[in-house]
Design an enzyme around this catalytic site. Structure first.
Site, PDB file in Angstrom:
ATOM      1  N   SER A 141      -8.423   6.306   4.475  1.00 36.13           N
ATOM      2  CA  SER A 141      -7.581   7.415   4.937  1.00 36.13           C
ATOM      3  C   SER A 141      -8.337   8.715   4.728  1.00 36.13           C
ATOM      4  O   SER A 141      -9.273   8.764   3.922  1.00 36.13           O
ATOM      5  CB  SER A 141      -6.290   7.443   4.117  1.00 36.13           C
ATOM      6  OG  SER A 141      -5.527   8.598   4.400  1.00 36.13           O
ATOM      7  N   TYR A 154      -0.960   7.448  -4.070  1.00 39.76           N
ATOM      8  CA  TYR A 154      -1.500   6.976  -2.786  1.00 39.76           C
ATOM      9  C   TYR A 154      -2.957   7.417  -2.629  1.00 39.76           C
ATOM     10  O   TYR A 154      -3.824   6.614  -2.270  1.00 39.76           O
ATOM     11  CB  TYR A 154      -0.635   7.520  -1.638  1.00 39.76           C
ATOM     12  CG  TYR A 154      -1.118   7.100  -0.262  1.00 39.76           C
ATOM     13  CD1 TYR A 154      -0.919   5.809   0.206  1.00 39.76           C
ATOM     14  CD2 TYR A 154      -1.779   8.011   0.569  1.00 39.76           C
ATOM     15  CE1 TYR A 154      -1.367   5.415   1.456  1.00 39.76           C
ATOM     16  CE2 TYR A 154      -2.220   7.633   1.829  1.00 39.76           C
ATOM     17  CZ  TYR A 154      -2.013   6.334   2.275  1.00 39.76           C
ATOM     18  OH  TYR A 154      -2.453   5.943   3.517  1.00 39.76           O
TER      19      TYR A 154
HETATM   20  N1  LIG Z   1       0.223   6.274   9.166  1.00 39.87           N
HETATM   21  C1  LIG Z   1      -0.705   7.126   8.782  1.00 39.87           C
HETATM   22  O1  LIG Z   1      -0.595   8.341   9.020  1.00 39.87           O
HETATM   23  C2  LIG Z   1      -1.913   6.640   8.027  1.00 39.87           C
HETATM   24  C3  LIG Z   1      -2.906   7.573   7.713  1.00 39.87           C
HETATM   25  C4  LIG Z   1      -4.026   7.167   7.026  1.00 39.87           C
HETATM   26  C5  LIG Z   1      -4.178   5.830   6.672  1.00 39.87           C
HETATM   27  N2  LIG Z   1      -3.214   4.941   6.976  1.00 39.87           N
HETATM   28  C6  LIG Z   1      -3.430   3.543   6.556  1.00 39.87           C
HETATM   29  O2  LIG Z   1      -3.275   2.679   7.663  1.00 39.87           O
HETATM   30  C7  LIG Z   1      -2.748   1.417   7.218  1.00 39.87           C
HETATM   31  C8  LIG Z   1      -1.519   1.067   8.027  1.00 39.87           C
HETATM   32  O3  LIG Z   1      -0.540   2.083   7.836  1.00 39.87           O
HETATM   33  P1  LIG Z   1       0.746   2.224   8.771  1.00 39.87           P
HETATM   34  O4  LIG Z   1       1.083   3.659   8.776  1.00 39.87           O
HETATM   35  O5  LIG Z   1       0.560   1.482  10.037  1.00 39.87           O
HETATM   36  O6  LIG Z   1       1.830   1.471   7.838  1.00 39.87           O
HETATM   37  P2  LIG Z   1       3.191   0.685   8.233  1.00 39.87           P
HETATM   38  O7  LIG Z   1       4.071   0.787   7.035  1.00 39.87           O
HETATM   39  O8  LIG Z   1       3.717   1.158   9.519  1.00 39.87           O
HETATM   40  O9  LIG Z   1       2.676  -0.799   8.343  1.00 39.87           O
HETATM   41  C9  LIG Z   1       2.143  -1.440   7.198  1.00 39.87           C
HETATM   42  C10 LIG Z   1       2.489  -2.917   7.233  1.00 39.87           C
HETATM   43  O10 LIG Z   1       1.973  -3.520   6.041  1.00 39.87           O
HETATM   44  C11 LIG Z   1       2.931  -4.474   5.572  1.00 39.87           C
HETATM   45  N3  LIG Z   1       2.720  -4.697   4.136  1.00 39.87           N
HETATM   46  C12 LIG Z   1       3.045  -3.852   3.120  1.00 39.87           C
HETATM   47  N4  LIG Z   1       2.749  -4.427   1.944  1.00 39.87           N
HETATM   48  C13 LIG Z   1       2.229  -5.649   2.216  1.00 39.87           C
HETATM   49  C14 LIG Z   1       1.733  -6.707   1.410  1.00 39.87           C
HETATM   50  N5  LIG Z   1       1.761  -6.619   0.074  1.00 39.87           N
HETATM   51  N6  LIG Z   1       1.242  -7.820   2.012  1.00 39.87           N
HETATM   52  C15 LIG Z   1       1.235  -7.909   3.375  1.00 39.87           C
HETATM   53  N7  LIG Z   1       1.710  -6.950   4.192  1.00 39.87           N
HETATM   54  C16 LIG Z   1       2.205  -5.825   3.612  1.00 39.87           C
HETATM   55  C17 LIG Z   1       4.276  -3.830   5.877  1.00 39.87           C
HETATM   56  O11 LIG Z   1       5.313  -4.792   5.899  1.00 39.87           O
HETATM   57  C18 LIG Z   1       4.013  -3.189   7.234  1.00 39.87           C
HETATM   58  O12 LIG Z   1       4.309  -4.055   8.303  1.00 39.87           O
HETATM   59  C19 LIG Z   1      -2.490   1.575   5.717  1.00 39.87           C
HETATM   60  O13 LIG Z   1      -3.586   1.055   4.998  1.00 39.87           O
HETATM   61  C20 LIG Z   1      -2.411   3.077   5.538  1.00 39.87           C
HETATM   62  O14 LIG Z   1      -2.745   3.485   4.219  1.00 39.87           O
HETATM   63  C21 LIG Z   1      -2.079   5.308   7.646  1.00 39.87           C
END
Ligand SMILES: NC(=O)c1ccc[n+]([C@@H]2O[C@H](COP(=O)([O-])OP(=O)(O)OC[C@H]3O[C@@H](n4cnc5c(N)ncnc54)[C@H](O)[C@@H]3O)[C@@H](O)[C@H]2O)c1
Length: 254
Positions: A141, A154
């Site tokens: 991130s 986080y």
């Molecule tokens: N959304 C953003 O703005 C953003 C920004 C930077 C980085 N990220 C990173 O991108 C990745 C995806 O984020 P997102 O926003 O799509 O999240 P999201 O919450 O929309 O999706 C994440 C998914 O991971 C699953 N999950 C959570 N814990 C789990 C576990 N222990 N085992 C298996 N599955 C599990 C959840 O059920 C969910 O379906 C993450 O690593 C997040 O840190 C997101």
């Protein structure tokens, strides 16, 4: 077809960025395992891939539980013969100041984002070594390298994911396993919607506000992250390891 004949595991592929990655990889010829904690969203991703003519299977997985991760890799190998690509996308979102955060919060965020990611890598190594190599893409991130107010657990976990990426790349190069990361900025996903709700903000206003950090004045879409993961997972990135791609609409230029 940039991933023709490849077997990929995408963790947390039931929602957001992971779903977009699983769908894009399948459309590029990969056989995909959707490894997800929530069965409904995970199965919905599989259904959408298979309906579009791709190949996907579902595996209920909690990456923080090593036994569950072992079963995930065994099922992927049984379904698709091997594992060539691992996308460590699943994450726990725990925010707060150092005084807000309990030990249970720390155990949750580090247990999923850092230790859970390590479980997945450890368990795919035998299959990747047998296959002669592989590609691992970690979802880090911009929070891996910038500070944000009241984001302590986080951001500490995502800083660790970036360092994990670099150290794994050194250790696994001899096995022809590349390890890279994608660093998204603010992306429209369920996690973001949940964060907005927890702050009591209006979703439309919050999207506008979160987009202001980018010179494009908008948030990103999950598909805009998926293309970065596709490049890193493909043979096009054959001379890249221990590296990261920032996809944040320019939000961290200065
Ligand atoms: N959304 C953003 O703005 C953003 C920004 C930077 C980085 N990220 C990173 O991108 C990745 C995806 O984020 P997102 O926003 O799509 O999240 P999201 O919450 O929309 O999706 C994440 C998914 O991971 C699953 N999950 C959570 N814990 C789990 C576990 N222990 N085992 C298996 N599955 C599990 C959840 O059920 C969910 O379906 C993450 O690593 C997040 O840190 C997101």
């Amino acid at each position: 077809m940039r991933l023709e004949g490849k077997s990929a595991i995408v963790t947390g592929a039931g929602n957001g960025i992971g779903k977009a990655i699983a769908e894009l990889f399948a459309s590029e010829g990969a056989s995909v395992m959707v490894a997800e904690l929530e069965d409904g969203p995970g199965r919905a991703t599989v259904d959408s891939i298979n309906a579009a003519g791709g190949a996907a299977v579902f595996q209920h997985t909690d990456i923080s539980n090593e036994g569950s991760v072992g079963a995930m890799v065994a099922a992927a190998t049984a379904a698709h013969g091997t594992v060539n690509i691992l996308v460590n996308n699943a994450a726990a979102f725990v925010f707060g100041t150092v005084e807000d955060v309990t030990d249970a919060d720390w155990n949750k965020v580090l247990g999923v984002n850092v230790i859970g990611t390590s479980h997945c890598v450890r368990h795919v190594l035998p299959a990747m070594r047998k296959a002669g190599g592989g590609a691992i893409v970690n979802l880090a991130s911009v929070s891996s390298f910038i500070a944000q107010p009241a984001f302590i657990p986080y951001n500490a976990s995502k800083g660790a994911v970036l360092q994990l990426t670099r150290c794994l790349a050194l250790d696994l190069a001899a096995d022809n396993i590349r390890v890279n990361a994608v660093c998204p900025g603010a992306i429209k996903t369920r996690a973001t919607d949940q964060h907005i709700a927890s702050l009591g903000l209006d979703p439309e206003e919050a999207y506008l506000e979160f987009g202001q950090d980018s010179p494009f004045k908008r948030m990103g879409e999950p598909s805009e992250i998926a293309y970065g993961a596709l490049f890193l997972a493909s043979d096009e990135a054959s001379f890249m390891t221990g590296s990261h791609i920032v996809i944040d609409g320019g939000a961290t230029i200065d």
